[in-house]
Design an enzyme around this catalytic site. Sequence first.
Site, mmCIF file in Angstrom:
data_model
loop_
_atom_site.group_PDB
_atom_site.id
_atom_site.type_symbol
_atom_site.label_atom_id
_atom_site.label_comp_id
_atom_site.label_asym_id
_atom_site.label_seq_id
_atom_site.Cartn_x
_atom_site.Cartn_y
_atom_site.Cartn_z
ATOM 1 C CB SER A 90 -1.175 4.003 2.225
ATOM 2 O OG SER A 90 -0.310 4.662 1.338
ATOM 3 C CE1 TYR A 99 2.317 -0.038 2.312
ATOM 4 C CE2 TYR A 99 1.864 1.866 0.934
ATOM 5 C CZ TYR A 99 2.011 1.304 2.182
ATOM 6 O OH TYR A 99 1.847 2.074 3.302
#
Length: 351
Positions: A152, A177
């Site tokens: 990501s 995350y």
Amino acid sequence: MPLGGQRRGECRKRGGSIVTIDAKGMHVLVTGAAGFIGMHCARALCAAGARVTGVDSLDPYYDVRLKEARVATLAGEPLFAFHRHDLAEPGPTAELFAAGGFTHVLHLAAQAGVRYSLVNPGAYYRNNVVAFGHVLEGCRHAGVAHLAYASSSSVYGANHVLPFSEDQNVDHPVSLYAATKKANELAAHTYSHLYRVPTTGLRFFTVYGPWGRPDMAAWLFTRAILAGEPIRVFNHGRMRRDFTYVDDIVEGVLRTLVAPPAPAQPSGAPYAIYNIGNHDAVELLEFIAILERLLGRPARRELLPMQPGDVEATYADTSRLRHATGFAPHTPLAAGLERFVTWYRDYHGVR
């Protein structure tokens, strides 16, 4: 829908050009196949001639009916089979790999969402760290030719130098995350180094398009604008994102999946990391203005401060991806949002 309707072994991107992907003879495990990107990639791989096994736990993080509808779009693919499976369960996952005969693995399953990681961290440890460890072990023991996995843009965290380059330090994530995605990259490198498992991490930048997630801006804003409800605009709209259309993500994924990385310095491991972004940081207010025009009505803005875990801007340097694959995302935001709005209206039966 992307990449559909072509001859086996060919993928057609928006705009009409043909890219030949040699996927014949491949048996690809696609994890997260009921997810947004997973569904698109599974269909693209089938269109390119690969046999595809899709797995997904159908986690209720958002409406399971949407995930089931995505899987239903793949039901007619003769080269596709779907299994409900939780990768965080070690025994069943080891059995999946032992019996699967997979040549390649595309790991897209994960607990998504930056803000949700603030309230349910356990889901991220389990689904992003533990499950990924089981996938790495499965690839190691099954002799998989290449593992490509979703990382990501969030790993860039507190970096302020734009555009984000894979050469930048990513040791300062600002959300759990992001930390789990960085952990995946480190674990993958270790397996590439110790066990010679070829791995490629793909840092996705703000993906949007048909069949997208309900917790992301395109869906949230479209739903609220059509309903006459206010939209929540964080950091008072002073946010920039490298919005990347899903077809471009899929093409980047396929091109990297069929080309395992060569041994790289300094460790000599068959390991690579690529940004997949549109190389265009767009103001959030411009994103909203495009949606207003497409929907034919104004948005009611609720201006709010920056949320914990968010970053002010993302912007991908895609030169490494372009050098390795000959491709970099390029779909203009207005064109991609128009396709999303058309799909959203059709899916929900709203005008």
